[in-house]
Design a protein around this motif. Structure first.
Motif, PDB file in Angstrom:
ATOM      1  N   LEU A 183       0.438  -1.253  -0.348  1.00  0.00           N
ATOM      2  CA  LEU A 183       0.264   0.147   0.375  1.00  0.00           C
ATOM      3  C   LEU A 183       0.844   0.891  -0.125  1.00  0.00           C
ATOM      4  CD1 LEU A 183      -3.417  -0.813   2.532  1.00  0.00           C
ATOM      5  CD2 LEU A 183      -2.949  -0.577   0.399  1.00  0.00           C
ATOM      6  N   SER A 184       1.940   1.063   0.578  1.00  0.00           N
ATOM      7  CA  SER A 184       3.104   2.302   0.706  1.00  0.00           C
ATOM      8  C   SER A 184       3.571   2.609  -0.569  1.00  0.00           C
ATOM      9  CB  SER A 184       3.660   2.073   1.864  1.00  0.00           C
ATOM     10  OG  SER A 184       4.681   0.898   1.169  1.00  0.00           O
ATOM     11  N   LEU A 185       3.320   2.025  -1.449  1.00  0.00           N
ATOM     12  CA  LEU A 185       4.350   1.814  -3.150  1.00  0.00           C
ATOM     13  C   LEU A 185       3.309   2.858  -3.906  1.00  0.00           C
ATOM     14  CD1 LEU A 185       6.270  -2.162  -2.940  1.00  0.00           C
ATOM     15  CD2 LEU A 185       7.455   0.462  -2.498  1.00  0.00           C
ATOM     16  N   ALA A 217      -2.660 -11.541  -9.785  1.00  0.00           N
ATOM     17  CA  ALA A 217      -0.787 -12.091  -9.686  1.00  0.00           C
ATOM     18  C   ALA A 217      -1.029 -13.514  -8.550  1.00  0.00           C
ATOM     19  CB  ALA A 217      -0.566 -10.586  -8.849  1.00  0.00           C
ATOM     20  N   MET A 218      -1.445 -13.874  -7.705  1.00  0.00           N
ATOM     21  CA  MET A 218      -1.467 -15.132  -7.004  1.00  0.00           C
ATOM     22  C   MET A 218      -1.866 -15.985  -8.054  1.00  0.00           C
ATOM     23  SD  MET A 218      -2.504 -14.860  -2.961  1.00  0.00           S
ATOM     24  CE  MET A 218      -2.746 -16.923  -2.949  1.00  0.00           C
ATOM     25  N   GLY A 219      -2.925 -15.601  -8.759  1.00  0.00           N
ATOM     26  CA  GLY A 219      -3.771 -16.851  -9.664  1.00  0.00           C
ATOM     27  C   GLY A 219      -2.725 -16.990 -11.057  1.00  0.00           C
ATOM     28  N   ALA A 226       5.967  -5.955 -18.922  1.00  0.00           N
ATOM     29  CA  ALA A 226       4.427  -5.934 -18.953  1.00  0.00           C
ATOM     30  C   ALA A 226       3.809  -5.309 -18.357  1.00  0.00           C
ATOM     31  CB  ALA A 226       3.614  -7.125 -19.993  1.00  0.00           C
ATOM     32  N   ALA A 227       4.008  -5.800 -17.115  1.00  0.00           N
ATOM     33  CA  ALA A 227       3.043  -5.249 -15.278  1.00  0.00           C
ATOM     34  C   ALA A 227       3.414  -3.911 -16.131  1.00  0.00           C
ATOM     35  CB  ALA A 227       3.489  -6.335 -14.252  1.00  0.00           C
ATOM     36  N   VAL A 228       4.644  -3.292 -15.139  1.00  0.00           N
ATOM     37  CA  VAL A 228       5.512  -2.010 -15.492  1.00  0.00           C
ATOM     38  C   VAL A 228       4.395  -0.771 -16.777  1.00  0.00           C
ATOM     39  CG1 VAL A 228       6.946  -0.471 -15.123  1.00  0.00           C
ATOM     40  CG2 VAL A 228       7.107  -2.407 -14.495  1.00  0.00           C
ATOM     41  N   ALA A 264       3.011  -2.673  -9.543  1.00  0.00           N
ATOM     42  CA  ALA A 264       3.143  -4.217 -10.682  1.00  0.00           C
ATOM     43  C   ALA A 264       4.022  -4.362 -10.498  1.00  0.00           C
ATOM     44  CB  ALA A 264       2.304  -2.482 -11.244  1.00  0.00           C
ATOM     45  N   LEU A 265       5.287  -3.622 -10.583  1.00  0.00           N
ATOM     46  CA  LEU A 265       6.656  -4.309 -10.318  1.00  0.00           C
ATOM     47  C   LEU A 265       6.767  -5.679  -9.674  1.00  0.00           C
ATOM     48  CD1 LEU A 265       9.596  -4.376 -11.671  1.00  0.00           C
ATOM     49  CD2 LEU A 265      10.297  -2.154 -10.406  1.00  0.00           C
ATOM     50  N   CYS A 266       6.056  -5.428  -8.177  1.00  0.00           N
ATOM     51  CA  CYS A 266       6.679  -6.312  -7.549  1.00  0.00           C
ATOM     52  C   CYS A 266       5.783  -7.620  -7.563  1.00  0.00           C
ATOM     53  CB  CYS A 266       5.887  -5.991  -5.675  1.00  0.00           C
ATOM     54  SG  CYS A 266       6.996  -4.433  -5.368  1.00  0.00           S
TER      55      CYS A 266
END
Length: 267
Positions: A5-7, A159-161, A201-203, A13-15
Motif C-alpha cells: 500500500l505504501s508503494l 497476481a497469485m492466480g 509488461a506489468a510496469v 505492479a513491478l513487485c
C-alpha cells in the motif's frame, strides 16, 4: 499488504510481476529433479493454466471493465467489447509475425526464421506471458485510480492466480529442452527467461492506465482478450494434442475453480 500500500502503483505492479516471474522460474527448476515428466501430467498442468487464465479474464478483467463503464448506460458494453477484440487482434498479429514453436505438436508458426528450436520455444511461452503481465499491471493501475470496482486484494488475487499457472509453463519449457539435449542449467535458464517479460509488461500496463485513466476499462478488456486468445490458440490445443483430453479438461475445470475462488474470496 501494508508494504504494498505504501508503494506507487507502478512499483506495486513491478513487485507482482517479479512474483509471477519467480513462479515461472520455480516451474522451470523441475528440470533439476527430472529429465522427463509424463505427458499426461504436462497436459493436466497446461489445462490448469488455461482454466486460471479463463477465470481471470472474466472476474479480474472483464467484470471490472463493465462495471467501470456503467455510466454509459445502454452503451456500457462498448469499452469492454472494443478492448476485448483489440486484445485478440494484437495477439493475432504477434502470433502471425513472431517466430515460435509449439513443441508438443512440433509445429513452427510465425515468420520463417533461422532461430534454433530452443529460441523458438522460449518465444512461444513469452508470447503467452505478455498478456498475463499486462493484466497484472492494469489491475494494480485500476487500484491506484481509486475505482470502487478495483481493490488491492483483487489485484493480489490476480497476481497469485497468474503465478500459480506459471508453474506449469516454466516446466513446459525447461523439460522439453532438457529432453533435446541441453544441460539442466541451460534448460532452466531458458525456462525462467520466458517469464522475464511479465514484470516489464506489468510496469507498462500500470504506467499506461495511471497516465490515462479513461483508458482503464479498455485496457482491462484488452488484457482479457489477449489472454483468451492465448488460451484458445495456444494452451488448449497443446494440452489436447496427445490424447489426454479428459485430463486436460479436468485441469481446465480445476484451474478455473481455483482462480474463481481466489478472486471472490480475496477480492
Amino acid at each position: 499488504m501494508s508494504f504494498l500500500l505504501s508503494l506507487p502503483p507502478v512499483a506495486q505492479a513491478l513487485c507482482a510481476g517479479l512474483f509471477t516471474w519467480a513462479m515461472t522460474a520455480l516451474g522451470a527448476a523441475f528440470v533439476f529433479t527430472a529429465r522427463e515428466i509424463p505427458r499426461r501430467v504436462l497436459d493436466f498442468m497446461l489445462g490448469f493454466a488455461a482454466g486460471v487464465m479463463l477465470a481471470a479474464s472474466y472476474w479480474s478483467l472483464l467484470a471490472p471493465a463493465l462495471e467501470m463503464s456503467e455510466y454509459m448506460g445502454t452503451w456500457s458494453f462498448v469499452p469492454a467489447v472494443t478492448g476485448f477484440l483489440l486484445g485478440g487482434v494484437f495477439l493475432r498479429l504477434v502470433d502471425r509475425f513472431l517466430p515460435h514453436l509449439h513443441v508438443m505438436q512440433n509445429q513452427k508458426e510465425g515468420m520463417s526464421s533461422s532461430w534454433r528450436r530452443s529460441t523458438l520455444l522460449v518465444a512461444a511461452i513469452t508470447l503467452h506471458n505478455i498478456p498475463e503481465g499486462l493484466a497484472v499491471g492494469v489491475a494494480f493501475g485500476a487500484v491506484a485510480a481509486g475505482l470502487p470496482s478495483a481493490d488491492l486484494a483483487g489485484a493480489l488475487a490476480l497476481a497469485m492466480g497468474i503465478g500459480i499457472q506459471n508453474l506449469p509453463e516454466g516446466t513446459a519449457v525447461s523439460v522439453p529442452l532438457r529432453r533435446e539435449g541441453l544441460s539442466r542449467t541451460k534448460a532452466f535458464m531458458y525456462g525462467q527467461f520466458s517469464g522475464t517479460v511479465e514484470p516489464v509488461a506489468a510496469v507498462i500496463g500500470a504506467a499506461a492506465v495511471t497516465v490515462a485513466q479513461p483508458l482503464l476499462p479498455y485496457a482491462l478488456a484488452f488484457a482479457a482478450g489477449a489472454m483468451v486468445f492465448v488460451v484458445v490458440e495456444e494452451v488448449v490445443p497443446e494440452s489436447q494434442a496427445s490424447g489426454h483430453g479428459d485430463l486436460a479438461t479436468a485441469g481446465v475445470m480445476l484451474g478455473f475453480a481455483v482462480m474463481m475462488t481466489l478472486d471472490v474470496a480475496l477480492g
